[in-house]
Design a protein around this motif. Structure first.
Motif, PDB file in Angstrom:
ATOM      1  N   TYR A 159       0.841  -1.199   0.000  1.00 15.55           N
ATOM      2  CA  TYR A 159       0.000   0.000   0.000  1.00 15.55           C
ATOM      3  C   TYR A 159       0.874   1.245   0.000  1.00 15.55           C
ATOM      4  CZ  TYR A 159      -4.557  -2.137   1.189  1.00 15.55           C
ATOM      5  OH  TYR A 159      -5.744  -2.827   1.178  1.00 15.55           O
ATOM      6  N   SER A 160       0.472   2.233  -0.783  1.00 10.41           N
ATOM      7  CA  SER A 160       1.139   3.538  -0.712  1.00 10.41           C
ATOM      8  C   SER A 160       0.652   4.265   0.536  1.00 10.41           C
ATOM      9  CB  SER A 160       0.787   4.381  -1.938  1.00 10.41           C
ATOM     10  OG  SER A 160      -0.528   4.927  -1.807  1.00 10.41           O
ATOM     11  N   PRO A 161       1.399   5.273   1.003  1.00  6.33           N
ATOM     12  CA  PRO A 161       0.819   6.167   2.012  1.00  6.33           C
ATOM     13  C   PRO A 161      -0.378   6.906   1.393  1.00  6.33           C
ATOM     14  CG  PRO A 161       3.202   6.498   1.785  1.00  6.33           C
ATOM     15  CD  PRO A 161       2.774   5.639   0.645  1.00  6.33           C
ATOM     16  N   VAL A 162      -1.125   7.624   2.209  1.00 10.45           N
ATOM     17  CA  VAL A 162      -2.227   8.436   1.685  1.00 10.45           C
ATOM     18  C   VAL A 162      -1.619   9.624   0.934  1.00 10.45           C
ATOM     19  CG1 VAL A 162      -4.252   9.809   2.274  1.00 10.45           C
ATOM     20  CG2 VAL A 162      -3.751   7.728   3.556  1.00 10.45           C
ATOM     21  N   PHE A 186      -5.149   6.617  -1.723  1.00  8.50           N
ATOM     22  CA  PHE A 186      -4.035   5.678  -1.562  1.00  8.50           C
ATOM     23  C   PHE A 186      -4.206   4.512  -2.524  1.00  8.50           C
ATOM     24  CE2 PHE A 186      -7.215   4.480   1.584  1.00  8.50           C
ATOM     25  CZ  PHE A 186      -7.265   3.102   1.521  1.00  8.50           C
ATOM     26  N   PHE A 187      -3.103   3.829  -2.790  1.00  8.05           N
ATOM     27  CA  PHE A 187      -3.060   2.846  -3.861  1.00  8.05           C
ATOM     28  C   PHE A 187      -2.504   1.513  -3.369  1.00  8.05           C
ATOM     29  CE2 PHE A 187      -2.867   7.086  -5.530  1.00  8.05           C
ATOM     30  CZ  PHE A 187      -3.841   7.064  -6.515  1.00  8.05           C
ATOM     31  N   LEU A 188      -2.885   0.456  -4.058  1.00  3.90           N
ATOM     32  CA  LEU A 188      -2.440  -0.900  -3.739  1.00  3.90           C
ATOM     33  C   LEU A 188      -1.800  -1.494  -4.982  1.00  3.90           C
ATOM     34  CD1 LEU A 188      -2.437  -3.435  -1.851  1.00  3.90           C
ATOM     35  CD2 LEU A 188      -4.698  -3.975  -2.782  1.00  3.90           C
ATOM     36  N   ILE A 189      -0.569  -1.976  -4.852  1.00  2.00           N
ATOM     37  CA  ILE A 189       0.093  -2.638  -5.976  1.00  2.00           C
ATOM     38  C   ILE A 189       0.337  -4.093  -5.606  1.00  2.00           C
ATOM     39  CG2 ILE A 189       2.421  -1.920  -5.252  1.00  2.00           C
ATOM     40  CD1 ILE A 189       3.104  -1.658  -8.270  1.00  2.00           C
ATOM     41  N   SER A 190       0.197  -4.978  -6.591  1.00  2.00           N
ATOM     42  CA  SER A 190       0.324  -6.420  -6.339  1.00  2.00           C
ATOM     43  C   SER A 190       1.349  -7.036  -7.281  1.00  2.00           C
ATOM     44  CB  SER A 190      -1.026  -7.113  -6.529  1.00  2.00           C
ATOM     45  OG  SER A 190      -1.581  -6.800  -7.796  1.00  2.00           O
ATOM     46  N   ALA A 191       2.085  -8.019  -6.740  1.00  2.00           N
ATOM     47  CA  ALA A 191       3.038  -8.797  -7.537  1.00  2.00           C
ATOM     48  C   ALA A 191       2.484 -10.194  -7.715  1.00  2.00           C
ATOM     49  CB  ALA A 191       4.383  -8.873  -6.829  1.00  2.00           C
ATOM     50  N   SER A 192       2.696 -10.748  -8.898  1.00  2.00           N
ATOM     51  CA  SER A 192       2.174 -12.081  -9.187  1.00  2.00           C
ATOM     52  C   SER A 192       3.165 -12.857 -10.032  1.00  2.00           C
ATOM     53  CB  SER A 192       0.834 -11.958  -9.926  1.00  2.00           C
ATOM     54  OG  SER A 192       0.442 -13.203 -10.468  1.00  2.00           O
ATOM     55  N   LYS A 193       3.038 -14.180  -9.960  1.00  2.47           N
ATOM     56  CA  LYS A 193       3.863 -15.034 -10.811  1.00  2.47           C
ATOM     57  C   LYS A 193       3.473 -14.914 -12.276  1.00  2.47           C
ATOM     58  CE  LYS A 193       4.954 -18.464  -7.258  1.00  2.47           C
ATOM     59  NZ  LYS A 193       4.834 -19.888  -6.884  1.00  2.47           N
ATOM     60  N   ASP A 194       2.385 -14.161 -12.578  1.00  3.42           N
ATOM     61  CA  ASP A 194       1.986 -13.981 -13.989  1.00  3.42           C
ATOM     62  C   ASP A 194       2.826 -12.911 -14.689  1.00  3.42           C
ATOM     63  OD1 ASP A 194       1.008 -11.524 -13.147  1.00  3.42           O
ATOM     64  OD2 ASP A 194      -1.111 -12.023 -13.425  1.00  3.42           O
ATOM     65  N   SER A 195       3.797 -12.315 -13.962  1.00  3.99           N
ATOM     66  CA  SER A 195       4.789 -11.361 -14.487  1.00  3.99           C
ATOM     67  C   SER A 195       4.264  -9.941 -14.705  1.00  3.99           C
ATOM     68  CB  SER A 195       5.455 -11.873 -15.791  1.00  3.99           C
ATOM     69  OG  SER A 195       4.616 -11.638 -16.906  1.00  3.99           O
ATOM     70  N   SER A 196       3.008  -9.665 -14.344  1.00  2.00           N
ATOM     71  CA  SER A 196       2.441  -8.345 -14.593  1.00  2.00           C
ATOM     72  C   SER A 196       1.868  -7.723 -13.322  1.00  2.00           C
ATOM     73  CB  SER A 196       1.329  -8.449 -15.654  1.00  2.00           C
ATOM     74  OG  SER A 196       1.842  -8.974 -16.857  1.00  2.00           O
ATOM     75  N   THR A 225       6.862   7.156  -2.025  1.00  2.00           N
ATOM     76  CA  THR A 225       6.047   7.849  -1.017  1.00  2.00           C
ATOM     77  C   THR A 225       4.865   8.592  -1.632  1.00  2.00           C
ATOM     78  OG1 THR A 225       8.115   8.140   0.172  1.00  2.00           O
ATOM     79  CG2 THR A 225       6.239   9.362   1.005  1.00  2.00           C
ATOM     80  N   ASN A 226       5.064   9.127  -2.844  1.00  2.00           N
ATOM     81  CA  ASN A 226       3.997   9.901  -3.488  1.00  2.00           C
ATOM     82  C   ASN A 226       3.139   9.052  -4.420  1.00  2.00           C
ATOM     83  OD1 ASN A 226       5.328  12.264  -2.384  1.00  2.00           O
ATOM     84  ND2 ASN A 226       6.862  11.943  -3.991  1.00  2.00           N
ATOM     85  N   ALA A 227       3.447   7.759  -4.518  1.00  3.78           N
ATOM     86  CA  ALA A 227       2.753   6.832  -5.431  1.00  3.78           C
ATOM     87  C   ALA A 227       2.850   7.290  -6.887  1.00  3.78           C
ATOM     88  CB  ALA A 227       1.293   6.641  -5.016  1.00  3.78           C
ATOM     89  N   LEU A 228       3.937   7.947  -7.234  1.00  3.96           N
ATOM     90  CA  LEU A 228       4.138   8.384  -8.616  1.00  3.96           C
ATOM     91  C   LEU A 228       4.978   7.382  -9.402  1.00  3.96           C
ATOM     92  CD1 LEU A 228       4.801  12.193  -8.025  1.00  3.96           C
ATOM     93  CD2 LEU A 228       2.677  11.080  -8.782  1.00  3.96           C
ATOM     94  N   ARG A 229       5.769   6.572  -8.674  1.00  4.79           N
ATOM     95  CA  ARG A 229       6.576   5.534  -9.320  1.00  4.79           C
ATOM     96  C   ARG A 229       6.369   4.207  -8.617  1.00  4.79           C
ATOM     97  NH1 ARG A 229      12.412   8.287  -9.159  1.00  4.79           N
ATOM     98  NH2 ARG A 229      11.620   8.626  -7.052  1.00  4.79           N
ATOM     99  N   ALA A 230       6.456   3.153  -9.398  1.00  2.12           N
ATOM    100  CA  ALA A 230       6.377   1.789  -8.862  1.00  2.12           C
ATOM    101  C   ALA A 230       7.701   1.100  -9.143  1.00  2.12           C
ATOM    102  CB  ALA A 230       5.240   1.026  -9.528  1.00  2.12           C
ATOM    103  N   PHE A 282      -2.157  -4.140   5.941  1.00  2.00           N
ATOM    104  CA  PHE A 282      -3.162  -3.155   6.326  1.00  2.00           C
ATOM    105  C   PHE A 282      -3.055  -1.935   5.421  1.00  2.00           C
ATOM    106  CE2 PHE A 282      -4.085  -5.099  10.490  1.00  2.00           C
ATOM    107  CZ  PHE A 282      -5.435  -4.758  10.610  1.00  2.00           C
ATOM    108  N   SER A 283      -4.203  -1.329   5.137  1.00  2.00           N
ATOM    109  CA  SER A 283      -4.214  -0.055   4.416  1.00  2.00           C
ATOM    110  C   SER A 283      -3.624   1.019   5.327  1.00  2.00           C
ATOM    111  CB  SER A 283      -5.642   0.308   4.023  1.00  2.00           C
ATOM    112  OG  SER A 283      -6.412   0.557   5.189  1.00  2.00           O
ATOM    113  N   PRO A 284      -3.176   2.152   4.770  1.00  2.00           N
ATOM    114  CA  PRO A 284      -2.476   3.147   5.602  1.00  2.00           C
ATOM    115  C   PRO A 284      -3.326   3.747   6.721  1.00  2.00           C
ATOM    116  CG  PRO A 284      -2.835   3.981   3.361  1.00  2.00           C
ATOM    117  CD  PRO A 284      -3.170   2.525   3.348  1.00  2.00           C
ATOM    118  N   GLY A 285      -4.655   3.747   6.559  1.00  2.00           N
ATOM    119  CA  GLY A 285      -5.515   4.291   7.612  1.00  2.00           C
ATOM    120  C   GLY A 285      -6.060   3.229   8.548  1.00  2.00           C
ATOM    121  N   GLY A 286      -5.780   1.951   8.232  1.00  2.00           N
ATOM    122  CA  GLY A 286      -6.220   0.847   9.088  1.00  2.00           C
ATOM    123  C   GLY A 286      -7.668   0.444   8.930  1.00  2.00           C
TER     124      GLY A 286
END
Length: 350
Positions: free
Chosen positions: A24-27, A32-42, A71-76, A278-282
């Motif tokens: 999860y990114s900070p707010v 706020f944003f959620l990024i996921s990693a997977s064995k599907d490579s994407s 921190t700013n969710a501008l780059r992954a 947990f999300s940044p706000g809980g």
């Protein structure tokens, strides 16, 4: 007590293989944003509150083991079995930098000031890339004693925390000297390590225990035995009074931080749970599983009275445009209708 154990999650489809990491990114000013990693490579980026799909980062040629946002969710950033770590523009999905390694990259982490990227993996080398000078060779920190599994920055980027996939313990590195200054001993390999939002605790999962360490003096604060082998654990960020853990038995459980008593048990995944955060706000927490789905669960009592276990569900479900009839049917003990949600997700993708 039974009522407390009912959870209707937001189910996020999209990955075709197991989901192995969540971040999860900070707010930010945009939420706020959620990024996921997977064995599907994407890797996939989602709205952290609703779970709605935003975009997919395409370019890796092997399983992606680790992802993070700055921190700013501008780059992954992503770490992959294709022997590379990549930095992406989180707004456009374009690759900004691709850092080649000599073996599988298992972990990556942006520094708090967003200028550096830390990577580690099977090579047993921690590398620090200066993102302001991406063509410059990375700084290599002292060799890790084992294959790197997890990495994170601490103490305003002055300390690095790492764990290994082939041995127990968490190692703390002084960034200036590049040396290990402390080892937190565990019996089993640490599969998940998280620094709490307030910087007070390090939360680790090893074997069937979740441990909490003092992040400044490195003493063991709590150690709780879990009902099964757990792969991941996360501390609630607002009050720090509960934590979530997931693992082999496919259930996502919430526990009391002080006593270790189970507060809630969420069933729904069809395979082992590889990651929980947990999300940044809980107000919610996400789980990623071998079954290829991400589930976002409402925390409940944190934001709503215990007597209203469905208040949070109504609020969240409204956001993904599920009809009131669907919600009432679920509440009446109907099996959770995932179809409605998956259709919603798929239409969102197109």
């Amino acid at each position: 007590m039974d009522k407390k154990k009912v959870g209707v999650p937001l189910v996020c489809h999209g990955h075709s293989r197991p989901v192995v990491d969540l971040f999860y990114s900070p707010v930010t000013p945009d939420g706020f944003f959620l990024i996921s990693a997977s064995k599907d490579s994407s890797p996939m980026l989602r709205n952290g509150e609703t779970g709605d799909w935003i975009g997919t980062f395409e370019g890796h040629k092997g399983a992606v083991w680790s992802v993070c946002l700055d921190t700013n969710a501008l780059r992954a950033a992503s770490a992959s079995a294709d022997f590379s770590a990549k930095v992406w523009d989180a707004l456009t999905g374009d690759v900004l930098h691709s850092f080649e390694h000599k073996h599988i990259v298992r972990a990556c982490a942006f520094s708090e000031d967003t200028h550096l990227l830390l990577t580690g993996g099977v090579e047993k080398v921690l590398r620090i890339y200066d993102l302001n000078r991406p063509d410059a060779p990375p700084r290599e920190v002292d060799k890790s004693p084992g294959s790197v599994r997890t990495l994170t920055w601490m103490h305003s980027d002055q300390t690095i925390l790492s764990s290994c996939s082939d041995m127990g313990g968490v190692r703390l590195w002084d960034v200036r000297s590049g040396k290990i200054v402390q080892t937190l001993e565990t019996k089993s390999s640490v599969t998940s390590a998280e620094v709490s939002q307030d910087g007070r605790y390090i939360t680790t999962a090893d074997g069937s225990t979740v441990k909490f360490w003092d992040a400044n003096h490195y003493g063991l604060v709590k150690s709780h035995n879990m009902p099964c082998t757990v792969e991941s654990a996360s501390l609630e960020p607002k009050y720090g009074n509960k934590f979530v853990a997931g693992g082999e038995d496919m259930w996502v459980r919430v526990f009391d931080f002080h006593s270790g008593d189970e507060i809630a048990c969420n069933k729904g995944h069809h395979g082992p749970v590889h990651c929980v955060r947990f999300s940044p706000g809980g107000e919610s927490y996400a789980s990623g599983s071998e079954d290829g789905t991400i589930r976002i669960w409402m925390t409940g009592p944190l934001v709503h009275d215990d007597t209203e276990p469905f208040a949070a569900v109504n609020g969240s479900v409204g956001k993904v445009k599920v009809t009131a009839e669907d919600v009432s049917r679920k509440i009446e003990g109907f099996h959770i209708a995932e179809d409605g949600k998956s259709k919603e997700k798929e239409t969102g993708k197109e």
